[in-house]
Design a protein around this motif. Structure first.
Motif, PDB file in Angstrom:
ATOM      1  N   ALA A  19     -34.523   5.825  11.398  1.00  0.00           N
ATOM      2  CA  ALA A  19     -35.252   5.805  10.127  1.00  0.00           C
ATOM      3  C   ALA A  19     -36.014   4.508   9.982  1.00  0.00           C
ATOM      4  N   GLN A  20     -35.401   3.391  10.355  1.00  0.00           N
ATOM      5  CA  GLN A  20     -36.074   2.109  10.183  1.00  0.00           C
ATOM      6  C   GLN A  20     -37.220   1.963  11.184  1.00  0.00           C
ATOM      7  N   GLU A  21     -37.014   2.442  12.415  1.00  0.00           N
ATOM      8  CA  GLU A  21     -38.025   2.265  13.435  1.00  0.00           C
ATOM      9  C   GLU A  21     -39.259   3.128  13.186  1.00  0.00           C
ATOM     10  N   THR A  22     -39.060   4.289  12.551  1.00  0.00           N
ATOM     11  CA  THR A  22     -40.171   5.224  12.425  1.00  0.00           C
ATOM     12  C   THR A  22     -40.803   5.249  11.055  1.00  0.00           C
ATOM     13  N   THR A  23     -40.102   4.780  10.018  1.00  0.00           N
ATOM     14  CA  THR A  23     -40.625   4.955   8.670  1.00  0.00           C
ATOM     15  C   THR A  23     -40.808   3.665   7.890  1.00  0.00           C
ATOM     16  N   ALA A  24     -40.228   2.558   8.330  1.00  0.00           N
ATOM     17  CA  ALA A  24     -40.346   1.320   7.564  1.00  0.00           C
ATOM     18  C   ALA A  24     -41.750   0.767   7.687  1.00  0.00           C
ATOM     19  N   ASP A  25     -42.455   0.650   6.600  1.00  0.00           N
ATOM     20  CA  ASP A  25     -43.797   0.099   6.601  1.00  0.00           C
ATOM     21  C   ASP A  25     -43.747  -1.405   6.787  1.00  0.00           C
ATOM     22  N   PRO A  26     -44.759  -1.992   7.480  1.00  0.00           N
ATOM     23  CA  PRO A  26     -44.771  -3.445   7.679  1.00  0.00           C
ATOM     24  C   PRO A  26     -45.212  -4.168   6.416  1.00  0.00           C
ATOM     25  N   VAL A  27     -44.364  -4.139   5.397  1.00  0.00           N
ATOM     26  CA  VAL A  27     -44.703  -4.791   4.138  1.00  0.00           C
ATOM     27  C   VAL A  27     -43.960  -6.109   4.034  1.00  0.00           C
ATOM     28  N   GLU A  28     -44.481  -6.992   3.244  1.00  0.00           N
ATOM     29  CA  GLU A  28     -43.866  -8.292   3.042  1.00  0.00           C
ATOM     30  C   GLU A  28     -42.595  -8.155   2.206  1.00  0.00           C
ATOM     31  N   LYS A  29     -41.529  -8.858   2.646  1.00  0.00           N
ATOM     32  CA  LYS A  29     -40.308  -8.877   1.851  1.00  0.00           C
ATOM     33  C   LYS A  29     -40.518  -9.759   0.632  1.00  0.00           C
ATOM     34  N   TYR A  30     -39.963  -9.354  -0.493  1.00  0.00           N
ATOM     35  CA  TYR A  30     -40.095 -10.175  -1.690  1.00  0.00           C
ATOM     36  C   TYR A  30     -38.929  -9.898  -2.630  1.00  0.00           C
ATOM     37  N   SER A  31     -38.707 -10.846  -3.547  1.00  0.00           N
ATOM     38  CA  SER A  31     -37.663 -10.671  -4.548  1.00  0.00           C
ATOM     39  C   SER A  31     -38.146  -9.715  -5.621  1.00  0.00           C
ATOM     40  N   VAL A  32     -37.210  -9.006  -6.246  1.00  0.00           N
ATOM     41  CA  VAL A  32     -37.571  -8.060  -7.294  1.00  0.00           C
ATOM     42  C   VAL A  32     -36.967  -8.505  -8.615  1.00  0.00           C
ATOM     43  N   ALA A  33     -37.642  -8.130  -9.694  1.00  0.00           N
ATOM     44  CA  ALA A  33     -37.160  -8.458 -11.031  1.00  0.00           C
ATOM     45  C   ALA A  33     -36.096  -7.446 -11.454  1.00  0.00           C
ATOM     46  N   THR A  34     -35.126  -7.905 -12.220  1.00  0.00           N
ATOM     47  CA  THR A  34     -34.068  -7.022 -12.714  1.00  0.00           C
ATOM     48  C   THR A  34     -34.633  -6.048 -13.745  1.00  0.00           C
ATOM     49  N   ASN A  35     -34.317  -4.768 -13.576  1.00  0.00           N
ATOM     50  CA  ASN A  35     -34.779  -3.753 -14.517  1.00  0.00           C
ATOM     51  C   ASN A  35     -33.787  -3.598 -15.672  1.00  0.00           C
ATOM     52  N   SER A  36     -34.202  -2.879 -16.696  1.00  0.00           N
ATOM     53  CA  SER A  36     -33.322  -2.616 -17.828  1.00  0.00           C
ATOM     54  C   SER A  36     -32.199  -1.665 -17.412  1.00  0.00           C
ATOM     55  N   PRO A 132     -40.944   0.621  -1.577  1.00  0.00           N
ATOM     56  CA  PRO A 132     -40.913   1.830  -2.409  1.00  0.00           C
ATOM     57  C   PRO A 132     -41.409   3.078  -1.692  1.00  0.00           C
ATOM     58  N   ASN A 133     -42.126   2.916  -0.566  1.00  0.00           N
ATOM     59  CA  ASN A 133     -42.683   4.073   0.139  1.00  0.00           C
ATOM     60  C   ASN A 133     -41.898   4.434   1.394  1.00  0.00           C
ATOM     61  N   ARG A 134     -40.754   3.794   1.620  1.00  0.00           N
ATOM     62  CA  ARG A 134     -39.956   4.125   2.805  1.00  0.00           C
ATOM     63  C   ARG A 134     -39.498   5.582   2.711  1.00  0.00           C
TER      64      ARG A 134
END
Length: 379
Positions: A19-36, A132-134
């Motif tokens: 799954a990681q080899e075929t579907t992970a997009d080359p996007v930049e890793k980043y921190s996410v904000a906490t949701n409600s 989000p698109n994995r």
């Protein structure tokens, strides 16, 4: 039996790696904000095939007959859960309701249900960064819960573990394939324990299952990037021009303004026009603590001007209108204005020279997170 478990585990790990080899997009890793609290909930419904392996089968060997009719039966499940971070979540799952009492190779049907609480670990997001698109996410889980044998009116505690593979169809809909194991107390099947212990499988009642179903993501199903305070300043070209001019040589500029006041009677108007551009101080979501101390460099220039020229300053607080109710945003913007006003007082400005006001939740700037600020300007 052990060979079967090893094969299932290796299949799960192989699928996760693919799954990681075929579907992970080359996007930049980043921190996410906490949701409600009400964000990132999901509901799952599925159908499963399960096989019951009781402690009475000591010595018969699970590996010899894992798919026999006397062992296997269909079932269904429903679950509700929540992701607290992109990598960590909790799930409450109900499954059942058909089962087997397996003592020999004859069918012994029971109605058995299971209620489990699982801790979910999304290794795809943990190891490869949130995307989000994995298409494929690999999610091991562990948990505990309770079983009930309805036919024998008997309850038994259990432990659970497994691998959940999720496949993205759209933002709010997905398909999941799950392999799992429930490890229950030895009297779940209502057959008295025969005293045979031995290997871990043969001391308790076990249920293995494979499940296929649908996952429905409720409400806000994604995660926003943590706001970059430095990037916020680049929103308005007028703002960045004013900030750069002050940061280049704050002390020299302050001296120049004093010189203008001494030389010309109308210099005061010219200086006020220059410093009339509001200086922004930014805050993180739901916070009234200044996000970047670099903003105070610009505030200090305003403070020096106010002290030297006995000028009055206006501090205006804002919140973004996309989060929180209006009453809460009004209070938050008031707190942000007071925070900046207190900083001006620490810099030597008399509190009598400072006026504060609060605008509540606004959407003046885009993106909406840029409205989490307070401004300082000469009245």
């Amino acid at each position: 039996m052990k060979k079967l478990l090893i094969v299932l585990a290796m299949c799960g790990l192989s699928m996760g790696s693919m799954a990681q080899e075929t579907t992970a997009d080359p996007v930049e890793k980043y921190s996410v904000a906490t949701n409600s609290f009400w964000s990132n909930w999901f509901v799952q419904v599925g159908a499963d095939w399960n096989a019951f392996y009781s402690n009475q089968e000591h010595g018969q060997g699970l590996s010899r007959s894992p798919f026999k009719d006397f062992r296997s039966t269909p079932g269904f499940s429903v679950a509700i859960g929540k992701w607290f971070t992109p990598g960590l979540g909790l799930r409450t799952k109900f499954s059942g309701v058909w089962g087997r009492t397996v003592v020999d190779e004859n069918k012994h049907s029971n109605h058995i249900w299971t209620l489990n609480e699982n801790v979910l670990f999304n290794l795809s997001n943990m190891l490869y960064g949130y995307n989000p698109n994995r298409v494929w996410n690999f999610v091991p889980f562990v948990g505990a819960g309770i079983n009930r044998n309805c036919c024998a009116d008997r309850y038994a505690m259990n432990l659970s573990a497994g691998i959940l593979n999720t496949f993205r169809v759209s933002k709010h809909v997905g398909i999941h394939f799950e392999l799992g194991w429930n490890y229950a107390e030895q009297d779940l099947d209502a057959v008295p324990a025969d005293g045979k212990g031995g290997r871990i499988w043969e001391g308790k009642d076990n249920k293995l299952y494979a499940e296929l179903g649908l996952t429905f993501n409720l409400g806000k199903a994604s995660w926003d990037k943590t706001p970059d305070v430095d990037a916020i300043k680049a929103l308005s070209q007028a703002q960045i021009d004013a900030l750069n001019a002050q940061l280049n040589d704050a002390n020299a500029e302050n001296a120049r303004l004093k010189n203008l006041l001494a030389q010309k009677k109308d210099a005061t108007a010219a200086v006020k026009e220059y410093v009339g551009t509001p200086v922004s101080v930014f805050f993180n979501i739901n916070k009234s603590v200044i996000a970047s101390k670099k903003d105070l460099v610009n505030v200090k220039n305003m403070a020096e001007y106010a002290k030297d020229n006995n000028a009055n300053l206006l501090v205006t607080g804002y919140a973004d209108s996309a989060t929180g109710k209006p009453a809460y945003n009004q209070k938050l913007s008031e707190k942000r204005a007071e925070t900046v006003a207190n900083e001006l007082v620490k810099m030597g400005v008399s509190r009598d020279q400072i006026t504060t006001e609060a605008k509540g939740g606004v959407k003046d700037l885009s993106p909406i997170s840029y409205n989490r600020r307070a401004t300082v300007q000469v009245k």
